[in-house]
Design an enzyme around this catalytic site. Structure first.
Site, PDB file in Angstrom:
ATOM      1  N   GLU A 166       0.731  -1.367  -0.326  1.00 43.67           N
ATOM      2  CA  GLU A 166       0.030   0.002  -0.105  1.00 43.67           C
ATOM      3  C   GLU A 166       0.891   1.220  -0.036  1.00 43.67           C
ATOM      4  O   GLU A 166       0.742   1.962   0.957  1.00 43.67           O
ATOM      5  CB  GLU A 166      -0.902  -0.035   1.439  1.00 43.67           C
ATOM      6  CG  GLU A 166      -1.843  -1.172   1.279  1.00 43.67           C
ATOM      7  CD  GLU A 166      -2.901  -1.184   2.403  1.00 43.67           C
ATOM      8  OE1 GLU A 166      -2.828  -0.210   3.134  1.00 43.67           O
ATOM      9  OE2 GLU A 166      -4.059  -1.804   1.935  1.00 43.67           O
ATOM     10  N   GLU A 354      -5.200  -8.629   1.084  1.00 45.82           N
ATOM     11  CA  GLU A 354      -6.152  -8.428   2.372  1.00 45.82           C
ATOM     12  C   GLU A 354      -7.468  -8.027   2.191  1.00 45.82           C
ATOM     13  O   GLU A 354      -7.986  -7.286   0.957  1.00 45.82           O
ATOM     14  CB  GLU A 354      -5.419  -7.097   2.729  1.00 45.82           C
ATOM     15  CG  GLU A 354      -4.201  -7.209   3.500  1.00 45.82           C
ATOM     16  CD  GLU A 354      -3.431  -5.954   4.274  1.00 45.82           C
ATOM     17  OE1 GLU A 354      -4.483  -5.146   4.652  1.00 45.82           O
ATOM     18  OE2 GLU A 354      -2.516  -5.551   4.137  1.00 45.82           O
TER      19      GLU A 354
HETATM   20  C1  LIG Z   1      -8.547   1.154   3.528  1.00 41.41           C
HETATM   21  O1  LIG Z   1      -7.930  -0.117   4.108  1.00 41.41           O
HETATM   22  C2  LIG Z   1      -6.652  -0.093   3.889  1.00 41.41           C
HETATM   23  O2  LIG Z   1      -6.543  -0.565   2.428  1.00 41.41           O
HETATM   24  C3  LIG Z   1      -5.943  -0.825   4.870  1.00 41.41           C
HETATM   25  C4  LIG Z   1      -6.501  -1.785   5.848  1.00 41.41           C
HETATM   26  N1  LIG Z   1      -5.540  -2.331   6.311  1.00 41.41           N
HETATM   27  C5  LIG Z   1      -4.380  -1.950   5.694  1.00 41.41           C
HETATM   28  N2  LIG Z   1      -4.764  -1.481   4.635  1.00 41.41           N
HETATM   29  C6  LIG Z   1      -3.092  -2.637   6.197  1.00 41.41           C
HETATM   30  O3  LIG Z   1      -2.402  -3.327   5.087  1.00 41.41           O
HETATM   31  C7  LIG Z   1      -2.920  -3.338   7.425  1.00 41.41           C
HETATM   32  O4  LIG Z   1      -1.518  -3.187   8.108  1.00 41.41           O
HETATM   33  C8  LIG Z   1      -4.122  -2.843   8.166  1.00 41.41           C
HETATM   34  O5  LIG Z   1      -4.178  -3.744   9.467  1.00 41.41           O
HETATM   35  C9  LIG Z   1      -5.483  -3.228   7.722  1.00 41.41           C
HETATM   36  C10 LIG Z   1      -6.706  -2.904   8.582  1.00 41.41           C
HETATM   37  O6  LIG Z   1      -6.859  -1.618   8.632  1.00 41.41           O
END
Ligand SMILES: CO[C@H](O)c1c[n+]2c([nH]1)[C@H](O)[C@@H](O)[C@H](O)[C@H]2CO
Length: 450
Positions: A166, A354
């Site tokens: 991300e 994810e």
């Molecule tokens: C809009 O949500 C994001 O794409 C996102 C959500 N999340 C994430 N990215 C991260 O990659 C994780 O480390 C977070 O724990 C997880 C949950 O919040």
């Protein structure tokens, strides 16, 4: 809908990240990360939580692998902590740090669980931040050398590699909004950081090819599809610009070798150009083997003059079901983004690296967690993934976020995303939630109840 039966070889997995679960923040020679520094800064994290101990996975990894076996996941996506391996970010290797990941991978392979390593899930060595971090182009070079070390050390053991998790979150939450480490608040800095993150991705891909390694390399992007609140031209335009800001700003360089033209122009007009060098876009758009997609929810967008560069605002969907994060539950968005990426950007294999949800999980006296909402959330999203598969999208696997409850960044431990409940107050005891038992059946049967 007829029976939903996934391909036999579909890769059912679960995901975590180093800072969120490992703990041992200063043990066995690990260097400080920007998240150690950020979480130790008063006022940054809910309840003053830190990742100092987290889920203590550094010491409990064998138990966690036993739980992965009990759930039956076929692959485990985790990240390696750059400063645990290279305490200064470059140069001296911390052998004890590397040995931890060697033990982890060896035990995963013994358990017949395929590792997927994410090289960067936000925990930059503080020593590099002290030299400008991702605003410094040299950090891209240091990342590529860290990647080379990992490729060589895990050659033949790990065959699924994700360069970055991300880059949008790293760039904007970390450098435009200040909610994440290192906590700066400057939009143009975020654009420069995004460019260097993407450059480092391409440099790592070059090294992966140079080393001629078995396996696949890709990048994971958080993709949040934007939908216009109304059918007015202004709402449609506002949604399109926000969609470019979050999604195309990364998809387009990686797969088309250029930033989205109109948005690039808006940025340059209003903020001035960020620094690039000739050839950067060729490096950024090196051919990759797969794209990882993190999907959680959508954005509904309406025109709002003068509010920001996009003249747009995200509408809060008050009357729609949402998770503990306040994110609307919108499974259709997963189908939409899978089909769009396949149609507009690439026919390469896709992994959902994810997808998951935080709900208000409670541990009962009997050690049970009846997380019906998570079962429904995952089941509904699995159905959308299946629909995309049936419509020809080359979807190879699905990693549930998360294997276990963990440190949810600025929210600390207040949000629980795990298939496994972690009892932080009582020795980090682990308990399989009902959703873990349900997921075990889905994996065993390859089937989701219609
Ligand atoms: C809009 O949500 C994001 O794409 C996102 C959500 N999340 C994430 N990215 C991260 O990659 C994780 O480390 C977070 O724990 C997880 C949950 O919040």
């Amino acid at each position: 809908m007829a029976k939903i039966i996934f391909p036999e070889d579909f890769i059912w997995g679960a995901a975590t990240s180093s800072y969120q679960i490992e703990g041992a923040f200063n043990e066995d020679g690990k260097g400080e990360s920007i998240w150690d520094r950020f979480s130790h800064t008063p006022g940054k994290i809910e309840n003053g939580d830190t990742g100092d101990i987290a889920c203590d996975h550094y010491h409990l990894y064998r138990e966690d692998i036993e739980l992965m076996k009990e759930i039956g996941i076929r692959s485990y996506r985790f990240s390696t902590s750059w400063p645990r391996i290279l305490p200064e970010g470059k140069g001296r290797v911390n052998q004890k740090g590397l040995d931890f990941y060697k033990r982890l991978v060896d035990n995963l392979l013994k358990a017949n669980i395929r590792p997927m390593i994410t090289l960067y899930h936000w925990d930059l060595p503080q020593a590099l931040q002290d030299k400008g971090g991702w605003t410094n182009r040299d950090t891209a070079k240091y990342f590529a050398e860290y990647a080379r070390l990992m490729f060589e050390e895990f050659n033949g053991l790990v065959d699924l590699w994700v360069t970055h998790n991300e880059p949008w979150v790293v760039a904007f939450e970390g450098h435009a909004f200040g909610n994440h480490a290192p906590g700066t608040k400057d939009f143009k800095t975020a654009l420069q950081v995004a460019h260097h993150l993407l450059l480092s991705h391409g440099m790592a891909v070059d090294i992966f090819r140079e080393e001629d390694l078995p396996g696949e390399i890709g990048i994971t992007l958080n993709l949040t599809p934007a939908y216009p609140a109304g059918d007015s031209e202004k709402d449609v335009k506002a949604a399109s610009l926000l969609d470019d800001y979050i999604n195309a700003w990364f998809l387009s360089p990686v797969f088309k070798g250029s930033y989205p033209e109109e948005l690039h122009h808006i940025y340059e007009q209003n903020l001035g150009a960020f620094t690039t060098q000739p050839g950067d876009m060729d490096i950024i758009s090196r051919d990759i083997d797969f794209l990882g997609i993190n999907y959680y929810s959508r954005m509904v967008v309406r025109h709002k003059p003068g509010d920001n560069l996009f003249n747009a605002e995200v509408v809060k969907m008050e009357d729609r079901p949402s998770t503990e994060m306040g994110w609307e539950i919108y499974p259709q968005g997963l189908y939409d983004i899978l089909v769009r990426v396949n149609k507009e950007y690439t026919d390469k294999p896709l992994y959902i690296t994810e997808n998951g949800a935080a709900f208000d999980d409670k541990l009962t006296e009997e050690g049970k967690i009846h997380d019906e909402k998570r079962i429904n959330y995952l089941g509904d999203h699995f159905k959308q993934a299946y629909k995309a598969l049936k419509d020809g999208v080359p979807l190879r696997g699905y990693y549930v976020w998360s294997l276990m409850d963990n440190f949810e960044w600025a929210y600390g431990y207040s949000k629980r995303f795990g298939l496994i409940y972690v009892d932080y107050e009582n020795g980090n005891r682990r308990f399989l939630k009902d959703s873990a038992l349900w997921y075990r059946e889905v994996i065993e049967k390859g089937q989701v109840e219609a």
